[in-house]
Design a protein around this motif. Structure first.
Motif, mmCIF file in Angstrom:
data_model
loop_
_atom_site.group_PDB
_atom_site.id
_atom_site.type_symbol
_atom_site.label_atom_id
_atom_site.label_comp_id
_atom_site.label_asym_id
_atom_site.label_seq_id
_atom_site.Cartn_x
_atom_site.Cartn_y
_atom_site.Cartn_z
ATOM 1 N N THR A 1 0.833 -1.196 0.000
ATOM 2 C CA THR A 1 0.000 0.000 0.000
ATOM 3 C C THR A 1 0.870 1.248 0.000
ATOM 4 O O THR A 1 1.824 1.341 0.781
ATOM 5 C CB THR A 1 -0.896 -0.004 1.267
ATOM 6 O OG1 THR A 1 -1.653 -1.217 1.287
ATOM 7 C CG2 THR A 1 -1.846 1.180 1.271
ATOM 8 N N ASP B 1 -2.284 0.432 -8.317
ATOM 9 C CA ASP B 1 -1.706 0.654 -6.993
ATOM 10 C C ASP B 1 -2.791 0.544 -5.926
ATOM 11 O O ASP B 1 -3.970 0.795 -6.187
ATOM 12 C CB ASP B 1 -1.111 2.073 -6.910
ATOM 13 C CG ASP B 1 0.236 2.184 -7.612
ATOM 14 O OD1 ASP B 1 1.053 1.250 -7.495
ATOM 15 O OD2 ASP B 1 0.454 3.218 -8.285
ATOM 16 N N TYR C 1 -3.996 2.100 -2.240
ATOM 17 C CA TYR C 1 -3.860 3.298 -1.410
ATOM 18 C C TYR C 1 -4.528 3.061 -0.051
ATOM 19 O O TYR C 1 -5.419 2.212 0.063
ATOM 20 C CB TYR C 1 -4.518 4.501 -2.117
ATOM 21 C CG TYR C 1 -3.850 4.832 -3.432
ATOM 22 C CD1 TYR C 1 -2.666 5.571 -3.451
ATOM 23 C CD2 TYR C 1 -4.376 4.379 -4.631
ATOM 24 C CE1 TYR C 1 -2.032 5.849 -4.652
ATOM 25 C CE2 TYR C 1 -3.740 4.654 -5.834
ATOM 26 C CZ TYR C 1 -2.567 5.396 -5.842
ATOM 27 O OH TYR C 1 -1.939 5.666 -7.027
#
Ligand SMILES: NC(=O)c1ccc[n+]([C@@H]2O[C@H](COP(=O)([O-])OP(=O)(O)OC[C@H]3O[C@@H](n4cnc5c(N)ncnc54)[C@H](O)[C@@H]3O)[C@@H](O)[C@H]2O)c1
Length: 255
Positions: free
Chosen positions: A191, A220, A222
């Motif tokens: 993360t 990705d 987050y």
């Protein structure tokens, strides 16, 4: 109504990184909150107080590996808020860790990782659980890691510590179930917390692209991605779920 209205939470490791986002999410859902961290959480607490009122939050500089500090934290929380319904064990030695072959890890670092990541989780649960038992309700959320399922190389101390957290969750869920207390793991994938970005550029460089490759959802991760599962595990919506691991990692692992 907010889903955690009337609840009181202790969040460890809430001063920065992902924990800062957990703090905001718990407060937004109505929980009153004690932020405990070795780092200073006063700024996070001030931001929450501005939005949700001065009585909604407090912070404490606490080392979770130190039993006397943990006892003092729990006592202060009881004095300030009168009860503890939710414990989020998020504090860990993670972001500053360098990749290392396990044959190069020295004993002092190994022991430090275990003291914070494993003993800290144990101590927090040990001293919070009696208050939850007394009220016959509680939610303990231990932050594990997707690395346990995958056994990644060059982080043997960290992966082992999070494996212990996973096992601790299962064992304590069996002991606390009769008291109507749920104990679950939340397992993030890699993360992009501000801690990882600021403190460990090498880890970021090595892990970012491979993390995306192994996910079903190719992007990705987050801190915001974790908040729905955190609130779910903290709320009455998960009252019949215990001893489980919820992986929030875009489908990288299948627990
Ligand atoms: N970021 C990721 O990729 C990732 C992936 C899987 C799991 N996790 C887990 O999520 C949690 C948060 O990770 P993060 O990315 O925000 O990194 P981080 O290293 O910033 O988070 C750890 C937090 O714990 C605090 N802390 C460290 N030692 C402490 C101690 N002795 N007592 C009290 N607090 C202490 C730190 O100050 C920090 O706020 C950790 O448990 C980590 O293992 C992170």
């Amino acid at each position: 109504m907010a889903r955690l209205e009337g609840r009181v939470a202790i969040l460890t490791g809430g001063a920065k990184g992902i924990g800062r986002h957990y703090a905001g999410a718990l407060a937004k859902e109505g929980a009153r909150l004690m932020i405990a961290d070795v780092a200073d959480g006063r700024q996070v607490a001030a931001d929450i107080a501005r939005e949700h009122g001065a009585n909604s939050v407090a912070s404490s500089v606490t080392d979770v590996s130190d039993e006397s500090a943990v006892k003092a934290l729990v006592a202060t929380t009881m004095e300030r808020f009168g009860k503890i319904d939710i414990l989020v064990n998020n504090a860990a030695l993670f972001a500053p860790l360098a990749e290392q072959k396990f044959t190069d890890i020295d004993i002092a670092l190994w022991d430090r990782v275990m003291a914070i990541n494993v003993r800290g989780v144990f101590l927090m649960a040990k001293h919070v659980a009696p208050h939850m038992i007394a009220q016959k309700y509680g939610k303990i959320i231990n932050i594990s890691s997707g690395t346990v399922a995958r056994g990644i190389p060059l982080f043997a101390h960290y992966v082992t510590s999070k494996g212990a957290v996973t096992a601790f969750t299962r064992a304590t869920s069996r002991e606390l179930g009769e008291h109507n207390i749920c104990v679950n793991n939340l397992a993030p994938g890699f993360t992009l917390s501000d801690s990882v970005i600021d403190e460990n550029p090498q880890h970021l460089q090595h892990s970012r692209a491979p993390s995306i490759t192994r996910r079903a959802l190719k992007r990705d991760e987050y801190p915001e991605d974790l908040l729905g599962a955190l609130v779910f595990l903290a709320s009455a919506d998960s009252d019949f779920i215990t001893g489980q691991t919820i992986a929030v990692d875009g489908g990288a692992t299948n627990n």
